[in-house]
Design an enzyme around this catalytic site. Structure first.
Site, PDB file in Angstrom:
ATOM      1  N   ASP A 168       0.789  -1.256   0.081  1.00 42.05           N
ATOM      2  CA  ASP A 168      -0.095   0.202   0.447  1.00 42.05           C
ATOM      3  C   ASP A 168       0.881   1.335   0.389  1.00 42.05           C
ATOM      4  O   ASP A 168       0.566   2.416  -0.670  1.00 42.05           O
ATOM      5  CB  ASP A 168      -0.744  -0.184   1.189  1.00 42.05           C
ATOM      6  CG  ASP A 168      -1.823  -0.879   0.981  1.00 42.05           C
ATOM      7  OD1 ASP A 168      -1.410  -1.682   0.034  1.00 42.05           O
ATOM      8  OD2 ASP A 168      -3.592  -0.734   1.733  1.00 42.05           O
ATOM      9  N   ASN A 174      -4.360  -2.125  -4.685  1.00 43.32           N
ATOM     10  CA  ASN A 174      -5.710  -2.901  -3.799  1.00 43.32           C
ATOM     11  C   ASN A 174      -5.487  -1.782  -3.141  1.00 43.32           C
ATOM     12  O   ASN A 174      -5.850  -2.282  -1.681  1.00 43.32           O
ATOM     13  CB  ASN A 174      -5.435  -4.561  -3.968  1.00 43.32           C
ATOM     14  CG  ASN A 174      -6.879  -4.628  -3.479  1.00 43.32           C
ATOM     15  OD1 ASN A 174      -8.015  -4.273  -3.420  1.00 43.32           O
ATOM     16  ND2 ASN A 174      -6.952  -5.930  -2.795  1.00 43.32           N
ATOM     17  N   ASP A 197      -9.531  -4.546  17.844  1.00 42.71           N
ATOM     18  CA  ASP A 197      -8.756  -5.564  16.288  1.00 42.71           C
ATOM     19  C   ASP A 197      -7.947  -6.126  17.482  1.00 42.71           C
ATOM     20  O   ASP A 197      -8.003  -6.772  18.405  1.00 42.71           O
ATOM     21  CB  ASP A 197      -7.475  -5.026  15.773  1.00 42.71           C
ATOM     22  CG  ASP A 197      -8.767  -4.300  14.527  1.00 42.71           C
ATOM     23  OD1 ASP A 197      -9.990  -5.298  14.571  1.00 42.71           O
ATOM     24  OD2 ASP A 197      -8.398  -3.785  13.765  1.00 42.71           O
ATOM     25  N   GLU A 241     -11.709 -10.464   9.089  1.00 36.93           N
ATOM     26  CA  GLU A 241     -10.888 -10.521   7.920  1.00 36.93           C
ATOM     27  C   GLU A 241     -11.956 -12.524   8.272  1.00 36.93           C
ATOM     28  O   GLU A 241     -12.235 -12.604   7.415  1.00 36.93           O
ATOM     29  CB  GLU A 241     -10.234 -11.262   8.049  1.00 36.93           C
ATOM     30  CG  GLU A 241      -9.325 -10.342   8.013  1.00 36.93           C
ATOM     31  CD  GLU A 241      -9.181  -9.236   9.212  1.00 36.93           C
ATOM     32  OE1 GLU A 241      -9.182  -8.757   9.628  1.00 36.93           O
ATOM     33  OE2 GLU A 241      -8.348  -8.499   8.878  1.00 36.93           O
ATOM     34  N   HIS A 254      -4.457 -13.182   9.642  1.00 35.48           N
ATOM     35  CA  HIS A 254      -3.266 -12.631  10.214  1.00 35.48           C
ATOM     36  C   HIS A 254      -3.403 -12.284  12.377  1.00 35.48           C
ATOM     37  O   HIS A 254      -2.184 -12.176  13.342  1.00 35.48           O
ATOM     38  CB  HIS A 254      -2.389 -11.772  10.301  1.00 35.48           C
ATOM     39  CG  HIS A 254      -4.379 -10.261  10.439  1.00 35.48           C
ATOM     40  ND1 HIS A 254      -3.574  -8.448  10.474  1.00 35.48           N
ATOM     41  CD2 HIS A 254      -5.299  -9.829  10.165  1.00 35.48           C
ATOM     42  CE1 HIS A 254      -4.389  -7.610  11.071  1.00 35.48           C
ATOM     43  NE2 HIS A 254      -5.623  -8.201  10.036  1.00 35.48           N
ATOM     44  N   ARG A 255      -4.355 -12.026  12.576  1.00 34.82           N
ATOM     45  CA  ARG A 255      -4.853 -12.135  14.122  1.00 34.82           C
ATOM     46  C   ARG A 255      -4.585 -12.959  14.781  1.00 34.82           C
ATOM     47  O   ARG A 255      -4.329 -13.838  15.970  1.00 34.82           O
ATOM     48  CB  ARG A 255      -5.624 -10.581  14.188  1.00 34.82           C
ATOM     49  CG  ARG A 255      -4.970  -9.507  13.676  1.00 34.82           C
ATOM     50  CD  ARG A 255      -6.329  -8.115  14.600  1.00 34.82           C
ATOM     51  NE  ARG A 255      -5.384  -6.551  13.915  1.00 34.82           N
ATOM     52  CZ  ARG A 255      -4.860  -6.601  13.742  1.00 34.82           C
ATOM     53  NH1 ARG A 255      -3.249  -6.628  14.650  1.00 34.82           N
ATOM     54  NH2 ARG A 255      -4.419  -5.485  13.477  1.00 34.82           N
ATOM     55  N   LYS A 310      -0.100  -9.447   6.084  1.00 29.76           N
ATOM     56  CA  LYS A 310      -1.144  -8.453   6.221  1.00 29.76           C
ATOM     57  C   LYS A 310      -1.115  -6.847   7.175  1.00 29.76           C
ATOM     58  O   LYS A 310      -0.845  -5.726   6.372  1.00 29.76           O
ATOM     59  CB  LYS A 310      -2.694  -8.688   6.291  1.00 29.76           C
ATOM     60  CG  LYS A 310      -3.777  -7.572   6.121  1.00 29.76           C
ATOM     61  CD  LYS A 310      -4.719  -8.519   5.603  1.00 29.76           C
ATOM     62  CE  LYS A 310      -5.853  -7.302   5.069  1.00 29.76           C
ATOM     63  NZ  LYS A 310      -7.230  -6.688   5.545  1.00 29.76           N
TER      64      LYS A 310
END
Ligand code: DC
Length: 666
Positions: free
Chosen positions: A52, A95, A321, A349, A395-396, A423
């Site tokens: 990104d 993206n 999160d 996710e 990922h988490r 991620k």
């Protein structure tokens, strides 16, 4: 990054040391755009290097910004006060939502002839609410594909700034962020008001935007969360230098680590208690559970306080999160922990409430769940089970459950698809292993030995790659030792044994992928030659030299595990290794392989001579008194004369699984 199918984390016993966390994505891309919009030069430290941010940097270069990248420091020379490009420009946004939205707004307010495109998935991500708000303002934006979605074309606006600009706040807070960053470009001689329609979500992210705007000289007036006013005369000013904070959500795993483990504590570099990121409030929750936290500018230090941790009941709406990390801390608590107001977990996710419940139960925990809450009961000693944690491409989930490896029963934990951490934190496991420690007996070693040219090096490094383990090519150490001795003017005979051993004891050798570096000089080709092998064979019969290399070889036994290739790996260096393989192949087959290898490297070679040479070396290696070539007593023999490399790798993997070291099916 671990791109293996799974990662077996051995039982861990403690952690101490410093971790430097990657920069926050949200802050990185905001800072890049703001630096581009102001006059003068901004030095941005600790920028996140990710897909990104690369997209944003490329776009800024296209606009004519000065961009100089030196590691994680990027110097941006802004466009403020300079002429914006008038030629048509096409931007490729990949993206990257955090680049697409704010850049669209800034370009639309400034005007020009710009096209913004992305990957197919980007063309499915809605942008209509932002475009509506910008059109309200007088911006000229056309959809080039589907209505409401990129790609977009932006033209010269005719701005109407006299009435408040409505923007929806209940779909994505990025639309409001985009307007807040773009409108100061138009607020030179009049105040501009933005009105949020619908309940504003993700307020902590708007706080980040407002905070950064203030750092760049824009004081937005906020009336509740409904109305934002950019004062007349607003003008971007470079802060000169700015540090991107480390990602506060990523910090939660290391805060938890400090709270769970004994030792000198964990220091987190890159983010402090005064962080502008909402997730930093995770530290309050961790403190409630028992963590002892101190903080300074840009750092946190965490030590274990209460132990076991204290079970808590907490409304987690403000830290959705990071709160997942509390669920794993709860396994180490003295009573149940209930996390409330976490309905959003169900639509992240993956369904994170379900994921935490299912995977914690695999470990042996009792978990209750509701539509927007979860209760996790602690897992006492003698009740932890070996589990293969499914990570749901989240990922988490992967990062959270790695912390289960500190369990009282010292059972290992398997994390499936570990690369999903990319991620936000590609090197998460490397960072974890850099501070975590455990007894050597917990770090698995697989030994592979066999005669020269049996393919043991290839097999060992392939198995290492499949398991994400380190690789020790012990033959290379003897080769490098011989090379260093010759360079130092020594002979390779017993008369120089003490001097060679001295060299070997502090050998400045480093392995970088396939390369072998001696005092930072690439000696790969020199030591891999036939002569290099002969020389190694000579020094390897000197007992003092063998002895001098023991510590160096032991130092390769690091988390999460080791593949050790060479003569005495299973007999002398790692006698307790849970799997030892003795690889053989006929002399004819080995000569053929060696021949192919030499030819491919551009050396000339004669296959019959090679075979005679190999047989002579086998005889010598087997009959020598020091470290003779012979399988360890408990080694499994593998004749790979008629096996492909893949089949040999598969066989070793099957043996490894069947050893039940981790007790998991393949
Ligand atoms: O595996 P290789 O061909 O790179 O090994 C070079 C020489 O070093 C070979 O003669 C065997 C010897 N060696 C040894 O004695 N002990 C080891 N652990 C590894 C290699």
């Amino acid at each position: 990054m671990f791109s293996t199918a799974f990662l077996d984390i051995p039982a861990l016993q403690g952690a101490s040391g410093t971790v430097t966390l990657p920069g926050s994505k949200s802050i990185s891309n905001r800072v890049l755009l703001l630096s581009a919009l102001c006059e003068g030069t901004t030095v941005v430290h600790d920028l996140l290097d990710s897909d990104d941010t690369r997209v944003m940097l490329a776009a800024l270069r296209q606009l004519g910004c000065g961009v100089e990248v030196a590691g994680t420091t990027v110097t941006i020379t802004g466009l403020g006060g300079r002429a914006w490009p008038t030629e048509a420009i096409e931007f490729f946004m990949g993206n990257a939502g955090t680049a697409m939205r704010p850049l669209t707004a800034a370009l639309a307010v400034q005007g020009g002839d710009f096209t913004l495109k992305g990957v197919p998935r980007m063309h499915e991500r809605p942008i209509g609410d932002l475009v509506d708000a910008l059109r309200e303002l007088g911006c000229a934006i056309d959809y080039l594909g589907n209505e409401g979605y990129p790609p977009l074309r932006v033209r010269q606006p005719s701005l109407q700034l006299d009435k408040p600009i409505p923007v929806r706040g209940d779909v994505s807070s990025q639309f409001l962020t985009a307007l807040l960053m773009a409108l100061p470009l138009a607020a030179q001689d009049r105040a501009i008001t933005i009105e949020v329609v619908g309940e504003l979500i993700s307020k902590p992210y708007i706080e980040i935007t407002l905070n950064l705007l203030a750092r760049y000289g824009i004081q937005v007036e906020r009336l509740g969360w409904e109305r934002f006013v950019i004062p007349a005369g607003s003008r971007y000013q470079s802060p000169g230098t700015i540090h991107v904070e480390a990602d506060a959500s990523s910090a939660s795993y290391f805060i938890a680590l400090g709270a769970i483990t004994k030792g000198d504590g964990i220091r987190i570099q890159g983010v402090g208690a005064d962080s502008i990121q909402g997730d930093i409030r995770f530290m309050d929750a961790a403190e409630q559970m028992g963590a002892k936290i101190t903080s300074g500018p840009n750092w946190l230090e965490i030590k274990r306080g209460a132990w076991p941790l204290k079970g808590i009941t907490l409304d987690c709406n403000h830290i959705p999160d990071a709160a997942m990390t509390l669920a794993v801390m709860a396994l180490y608590a003295d009573g149940p922990t209930t996390l409330r107001n976490i309905a959003s977990w169900r639509v992240k996710e993956t369904d994170r409430i379900a994921a935490i419940a299912i995977e914690s139960r695999k470990l042996g925990a009792t978990v209750e769940e509701g539509p927007d809450w979860i209760t996790i009961h602690p897992l006492p000693a003698n009740q932890w089970q070996r589990a293969s944690i499914h990570t749901y491409d989240d990922h988490r989930v992967a990062m959270c459950f790695s912390l289960a490896a500190f369990n009282a029963d010292q059972v290992p934990v398997r994390i499936e698809d570990p690369k999903c951490v990319a991620k936000t934190f590609p090197d998460y496991f490397e960072a974890l292993f850099s501070v975590a420690h455990t007894a050597a007996a917990n770090i698995p070693v697989i030994c592979i030995d066999g005669p020269t040219a049996s393919g043991k090096g290839t097999l060992a490094s392939r198995v290492a790659a499949q398991l994400g383990y380190h690789y020790l090519d012990s033959g290379a150490l003897y080769r490098v030792t011989a090379h260093a001795a010759l360079q130092a003017g020594l002979t390779l005979e017993a008369t120089d044994e003490a001097a060679i051993a001295k060299l070997a004891r502090s050998l400045p050798v480093r392995f970088e992928g396939e390369q072998v570096l001696l005092s930072n000089v690439d000696v790969t080709d020199a030591i891999r030659s036939e002569q290099g092998g002969m020389n190694a064979s000579k020094v390897s019969v000197l007992p003092a030299v063998r002895d001098a290399l023991v510590d160096l070889q032991h130092s390769f036994q690091r988390l999460p595990g080791l593949l050790a290739d060479g003569r005495d790996m299973g007999t002398v260096i790692f006698p307790k290794a849970p799997l030892k393989v003795f690889l053989t192949a006929s002399a004819a087959k080995r000569a053929e392989r060696r021949h192919k290898q030499l030819i491919s490297k551009g050396f000339s070679a004669n296959i019959d001579a090679l075979r005679a040479d190999l047989e002579a070396r086998d005889a010598r290696d087997m009959s020598r008194s020091v470290a003779p070539l012979k399988p360890a007593q408990d080694a499994l023999q593998l004749d790979n004369s008629s096996l492909t490399i893949e089949a040999s790798v598969e066989q070793v993997m099957v043996w490894w699984q069947s050893r039940q070291v981790f007790g998991f099916p393949t």
